[in-house]
Design a protein around this motif. Structure first.
Motif, PDB file in Angstrom:
ATOM      1  N   TYR A 162      59.346  39.876  36.474  1.00 40.64           N
ATOM      2  CA  TYR A 162      58.926  38.519  36.812  1.00 40.64           C
ATOM      3  C   TYR A 162      58.241  38.507  38.179  1.00 40.64           C
ATOM      4  CZ  TYR A 162      59.202  33.572  38.024  1.00 40.64           C
ATOM      5  OH  TYR A 162      58.903  32.295  38.424  1.00 40.64           O
ATOM      6  N   ASN A 163      58.840  39.235  39.146  1.00 36.75           N
ATOM      7  CA  ASN A 163      58.218  39.290  40.474  1.00 36.75           C
ATOM      8  C   ASN A 163      56.843  39.949  40.426  1.00 36.75           C
ATOM      9  OD1 ASN A 163      60.279  37.954  41.802  1.00 36.75           O
ATOM     10  ND2 ASN A 163      61.452  39.813  42.090  1.00 36.75           N
ATOM     11  N   LEU A 164      56.700  40.966  39.580  1.00 38.99           N
ATOM     12  CA  LEU A 164      55.371  41.568  39.426  1.00 38.99           C
ATOM     13  C   LEU A 164      54.393  40.533  38.870  1.00 38.99           C
ATOM     14  CD1 LEU A 164      55.931  45.133  37.903  1.00 38.99           C
ATOM     15  CD2 LEU A 164      55.494  44.536  40.282  1.00 38.99           C
ATOM     16  N   SER A 165      54.866  39.735  37.907  1.00 42.43           N
ATOM     17  CA  SER A 165      53.972  38.764  37.269  1.00 42.43           C
ATOM     18  C   SER A 165      53.512  37.710  38.269  1.00 42.43           C
ATOM     19  CB  SER A 165      54.661  38.090  36.085  1.00 42.43           C
ATOM     20  OG  SER A 165      55.453  36.997  36.523  1.00 42.43           O
ATOM     21  N   LEU A 166      54.264  37.545  39.357  1.00 39.42           N
ATOM     22  CA  LEU A 166      53.875  36.552  40.362  1.00 39.42           C
ATOM     23  C   LEU A 166      52.859  37.103  41.349  1.00 39.42           C
ATOM     24  CD1 LEU A 166      57.427  35.160  41.132  1.00 39.42           C
ATOM     25  CD2 LEU A 166      55.638  34.012  39.858  1.00 39.42           C
ATOM     26  N   GLY A 167      52.484  38.359  41.153  1.00 38.09           N
ATOM     27  CA  GLY A 167      51.462  38.934  42.016  1.00 38.09           C
ATOM     28  C   GLY A 167      52.012  39.858  43.089  1.00 38.09           C
ATOM     29  N   ALA A 168      53.318  40.166  43.002  1.00 35.85           N
ATOM     30  CA  ALA A 168      53.896  41.083  43.992  1.00 35.85           C
ATOM     31  C   ALA A 168      53.345  42.481  43.780  1.00 35.85           C
ATOM     32  CB  ALA A 168      55.409  41.107  43.869  1.00 35.85           C
ATOM     33  N   SER A 169      53.131  43.210  44.865  1.00 37.20           N
ATOM     34  CA  SER A 169      52.815  44.624  44.712  1.00 37.20           C
ATOM     35  C   SER A 169      54.133  45.320  44.357  1.00 37.20           C
ATOM     36  CB  SER A 169      52.265  45.192  46.010  1.00 37.20           C
ATOM     37  OG  SER A 169      53.303  45.260  46.967  1.00 37.20           O
ATOM     38  N   GLU A 172      56.425  45.192  47.273  1.00 39.33           N
ATOM     39  CA  GLU A 172      56.966  43.859  47.532  1.00 39.33           C
ATOM     40  C   GLU A 172      58.086  43.536  46.540  1.00 39.33           C
ATOM     41  OE1 GLU A 172      53.233  41.370  49.477  1.00 39.33           O
ATOM     42  OE2 GLU A 172      53.198  41.770  47.328  1.00 39.33           O
TER      43      GLU A 172
ATOM     44  N   TRP B  75      47.126  44.497  36.872  1.00 41.58           N
ATOM     45  CA  TRP B  75      47.455  44.072  38.243  1.00 41.58           C
ATOM     46  C   TRP B  75      46.638  42.836  38.620  1.00 41.58           C
ATOM     47  CZ3 TRP B  75      51.680  45.518  40.702  1.00 41.58           C
ATOM     48  CH2 TRP B  75      52.251  46.760  40.420  1.00 41.58           C
ATOM     49  N   ARG B  78      48.171  39.779  36.972  1.00 35.03           N
ATOM     50  CA  ARG B  78      49.377  39.332  37.669  1.00 35.03           C
ATOM     51  C   ARG B  78      49.053  38.509  38.911  1.00 35.03           C
ATOM     52  NH1 ARG B  78      52.300  45.259  37.432  1.00 35.03           N
ATOM     53  NH2 ARG B  78      52.348  45.450  35.167  1.00 35.03           N
ATOM     54  N   LYS B  79      47.848  38.701  39.451  1.00 38.47           N
ATOM     55  CA  LYS B  79      47.469  37.936  40.634  1.00 38.47           C
ATOM     56  C   LYS B  79      46.809  36.613  40.271  1.00 38.47           C
ATOM     57  CE  LYS B  79      46.744  41.887  43.623  1.00 38.47           C
ATOM     58  NZ  LYS B  79      45.939  43.061  43.303  1.00 38.47           N
ATOM     59  N   TYR B  83      52.763  32.902  35.056  1.00 34.19           N
ATOM     60  CA  TYR B  83      53.564  33.197  33.861  1.00 34.19           C
ATOM     61  C   TYR B  83      54.928  32.545  34.013  1.00 34.19           C
ATOM     62  CZ  TYR B  83      56.525  36.347  30.963  1.00 34.19           C
ATOM     63  OH  TYR B  83      57.434  36.890  30.086  1.00 34.19           O
ATOM     64  N   GLU B 101      60.210  33.960  49.285  1.00 28.80           N
ATOM     65  CA  GLU B 101      59.928  35.354  48.886  1.00 28.80           C
ATOM     66  C   GLU B 101      58.647  35.410  48.054  1.00 28.80           C
ATOM     67  OE1 GLU B 101      62.447  38.174  48.903  1.00 28.80           O
ATOM     68  OE2 GLU B 101      61.058  39.526  47.885  1.00 28.80           O
ATOM     69  N   VAL B 102      58.558  34.500  47.065  1.00 24.73           N
ATOM     70  CA  VAL B 102      57.383  34.491  46.192  1.00 24.73           C
ATOM     71  C   VAL B 102      56.111  34.254  47.005  1.00 24.73           C
ATOM     72  CG1 VAL B 102      56.244  33.234  44.328  1.00 24.73           C
ATOM     73  CG2 VAL B 102      58.694  33.703  44.194  1.00 24.73           C
ATOM     74  N   TYR B 105      54.382  37.201  49.002  1.00 20.72           N
ATOM     75  CA  TYR B 105      53.538  38.192  48.339  1.00 20.72           C
ATOM     76  C   TYR B 105      52.083  37.956  48.725  1.00 20.72           C
ATOM     77  CZ  TYR B 105      57.648  38.759  45.330  1.00 20.72           C
ATOM     78  OH  TYR B 105      58.916  38.963  44.860  1.00 20.72           O
ATOM     79  N   ARG B 106      51.404  39.050  48.932  1.00 17.81           N
ATOM     80  CA  ARG B 106      50.048  38.976  49.491  1.00 17.81           C
ATOM     81  C   ARG B 106      49.122  37.962  48.805  1.00 17.81           C
ATOM     82  NH1 ARG B 106      47.721  42.122  53.223  1.00 17.81           N
ATOM     83  NH2 ARG B 106      49.545  43.485  53.254  1.00 17.81           N
ATOM     84  N   PRO B 107      49.018  37.980  47.449  1.00 10.82           N
ATOM     85  CA  PRO B 107      48.044  37.048  46.838  1.00 10.82           C
ATOM     86  C   PRO B 107      48.466  35.581  46.967  1.00 10.82           C
ATOM     87  CG  PRO B 107      48.800  38.703  45.258  1.00 10.82           C
ATOM     88  CD  PRO B 107      49.684  38.802  46.454  1.00 10.82           C
ATOM     89  N   ASN B 108      49.726  35.324  47.318  1.00 10.72           N
ATOM     90  CA  ASN B 108      50.220  33.937  47.307  1.00 10.72           C
ATOM     91  C   ASN B 108      50.325  33.324  48.693  1.00 10.72           C
ATOM     92  OD1 ASN B 108      50.607  34.680  44.680  1.00 10.72           O
ATOM     93  ND2 ASN B 108      52.805  34.932  44.870  1.00 10.72           N
ATOM     94  N   GLY B 147      61.334  27.652  37.473  1.00 12.76           N
ATOM     95  CA  GLY B 147      60.303  28.564  36.970  1.00 12.76           C
ATOM     96  C   GLY B 147      58.956  27.875  36.866  1.00 12.76           C
ATOM     97  N   ILE B 150      57.583  27.162  40.419  1.00 11.27           N
ATOM     98  CA  ILE B 150      56.956  28.344  41.042  1.00 11.27           C
ATOM     99  C   ILE B 150      55.556  28.545  40.468  1.00 11.27           C
ATOM    100  CG2 ILE B 150      57.079  30.866  41.249  1.00 11.27           C
ATOM    101  CD1 ILE B 150      60.126  30.578  41.432  1.00 11.27           C
ATOM    102  N   LEU B 154      51.891  28.362  42.691  1.00 14.72           N
ATOM    103  CA  LEU B 154      51.001  29.497  42.906  1.00 14.72           C
ATOM    104  C   LEU B 154      49.541  29.059  42.987  1.00 14.72           C
ATOM    105  CD1 LEU B 154      52.616  32.101  40.478  1.00 14.72           C
ATOM    106  CD2 LEU B 154      52.783  32.038  42.962  1.00 14.72           C
ATOM    107  N   ARG B 156      47.377  28.615  40.610  1.00  9.69           N
ATOM    108  CA  ARG B 156      46.473  29.336  39.698  1.00  9.69           C
ATOM    109  C   ARG B 156      46.049  28.387  38.580  1.00  9.69           C
ATOM    110  NH1 ARG B 156      50.180  34.901  39.620  1.00  9.69           N
ATOM    111  NH2 ARG B 156      50.087  35.173  41.878  1.00  9.69           N
TER     112      ARG B 156
END
Lengths: 271, 215
Positions: A162-169, A172, B75, B78-79, B83, B101-102, B105-108, B147, B150, B154, B156
């Motif tokens: 789920y964290n990956l799906s949010l754009g985390a590397s 991260e 990848w 995901r950015k 989802y 935390e969310v 993340y760099r893209p957010n 969910g 969040i 984002l 998006r």
């Protein structure tokens, strides 16, 4: 002043003490007589062999040989770590060996150079026992740290995805797991540091005092070695996790299922 | 087509030796709303997971913005894609920390403003004090709304919603659907059994259960 020698007959008298636990085991049916005898026999054989080898190694005191001995210990420690955390060797052994080498050898060399101020950094009397202590502690830290990391990442796979799906590397998304497992890995060493002297006198210190060193010298050694253990365990556990991530995760950032050794779990049926 | 976001071409999905979906084709242009319905075990969620790179297809090909799916493209997905998973085990600890935390993340980064947060929370009927609560102690409906929150935060405009409203009451289901559907430029790919999503502007696709073939 040196410790009195222990003659073979005195050693026999020491073995005689084992009659007591064996008698207790027999009387109240503990069923550990067999295990006790096995363990004591194993210990005796292993230590006799180590004693014989070390006598030679110390006499020769050849730098390359001493270093080779330490490298042998590194390989055994890495192998033991991976075997204990139920992962497969192939993807992990090399990164773990390299991590153990980088972390533990650098701390060992620093210790010999700047703390002990040895003329010969590869002096067998220091390199091998101190290297052994550092590696032993790293081994325990890595079993806890890496074991927890790979177990957690599997148990919480959905959360990680789920964290990956949010754009985390990958880093991260893995960071919470890395933090948690490093904390667990270091906790026993920290507890040891905080209670040393109060709850127990460590083996090394006891050994030095028995060997005739003054208590003040013994505690200085103890303080330095405890710091070295803490530093090398943090470094080696962090290195192991960070370097194995490269071989245990695929290019999608997913953990490769094949690194886990399945124990009695049913596999997907294939016909 | 230039505006095409997602395309499935003759996609087949198998679990072990079980084939659950075969020859699935679908093209989703920008701004399109698609609702996928069908019994469980037909591989609907897997269609989302394939796009995100969490599952691999057995046959066929998948394109995102005209690019054949690859690790790099996943990848990118995901950015760019929000989802909402069917699984609501999203984390633990205070909800506030989870949101922070969310957004670390760099893209957010720089995406979350307090006014946006309060607006979305209002729309989802979430009380302010929920931010201080531990996520694991929330009810199923609250977890589900976090969910969705969040995903909205984002910022998006492509959404994969996997049973995102299943645990909400029907008033709230409608409200959530309204909120998503009012954005004409949002691309929505929805899996749901909720009738609230069945609107004029939404194209409905029924996924048939493939005959289970055991080899």
């Amino acid at each position: 002043m040196t410790s009195p020698d222990i003659s073979i007959s005195s050693l026999m008298l020491c073995f005689l003490l084992l009659v007591i636990p064996l008698a207790i085991s027999y009387r109240i049916k503990l069923h550990i007589s067999r295990t006790t005898i096995d363990a004591v026999a194993r210990m005796t054989i292993q230590l006799v062999l180590v004693g014989v080898f070390l006598t030679y190694v110390f006499d020769l005191n050849n730098g390359a040989l001493n270093l080779a001995w330490v490298l042998g210990m590194v390989i055994i420690a890495s192998y033991t770590t991976i075997r204990n955390i139920e992962l497969k060797m192939e993807k992990l052994l090399l990164p773990v060996i390299l991590s153990f080498m980088a972390a533990n050898l650098s701390v060992l060399m620093y210790f010999n150079k700047f703390v002990l101020d040895l003329g010969n950094l590869l002096e067998a009397r220091y390199l091998i026992p101190i290297g052994g202590m550092i590696l032993g502690n790293s081994l325990r830290g890595n079993i806890v740290g890496m074991g927890e990391f790979y177990k957690d990442i599997r148990r919480n796979e959905n959360r990680y995805l789920y964290n990956l799906s949010l754009g985390a590397s990958m880093y991260e998304a893995l960071m919470p797991y890395i933090r948690k497992c490093l904390r667990s890995a270091l906790r026993p060493t920290l507890a040891n540091i905080a209670t040393v002297g109060v709850v127990f006198l460590p083996g090394m210190m006891t050994g030095q005092i028995l060997g005739g060193a003054s208590p003040m010298l013994a505690i200085k050694y103890q303080i330095s070695i405890m710091i070295a253990l803490y530093v090398s365990t943090s470094m080696s556990t962090a290195f192991s996790i960070l370097s194995t991530i490269h071989t245990t995760f695929d290019e999608y950032g997913l953990v490769k299922k094949e690194i886990y050794r399945e124990k009695g779990k049913k596999k997907e049926k294939r016909k | 087509m230039q505006d095409e976001i997602i395309r499935y071409e003759n996609v087949g999905i198998s679990f072990g030796s079980k084939k659950v979906l075969s020859n699935f084709s679908l093209s989703i242009p920008k701004g399109k709303k698609i609702l996928m319905k069908g019994k469980s075990g037909t591989g609907k969620s897997t269609l989302f997971k394939i796009l995100l790179g969490f599952e691999k297809i057995s046959e066929g090909s998948v394109y995102y913005r005209g690019k054949l799916l690859s690790p790099q493209v996943s990848w990118q997905v995901r950015k760019e894609v929000a989802y909402v998973s069917q699984d609501t085990d999203l984390g633990e600890g205070p909800v506030k920390a989870l949101l922070e935390e969310v957004h670390a993340y760099r893209p957010n980064r720089k995406k979350m403003g307090p006014e946006k947060l309060h607006m979305f929370m209002g729309e989802l009927e979430l009380e302010e004090d929920i931010l201080e609560k531990n996520f694991e102690n929330l009810s199923g409906g609250e977890k589900q709304r976090i969910g969705i929150l969040i995903a909205l935060l984002l910022g998006r405009d492509i959404f994969l919603l996997d049973e995102a409203t299943s645990s909400l009451d029907s008033g709230l289901k409608k409200k959530v659907a309204d909120n998503f559907l009012k954005h004409g430029d949002w691309t929505l790919f929805i899996i749901s059994h909720d009738r609230e999503w069945e609107r004029e502007e939404v194209e409905i696709i029924e996924i048939e259960k493939t005959d289970l073939i055991e080899e």
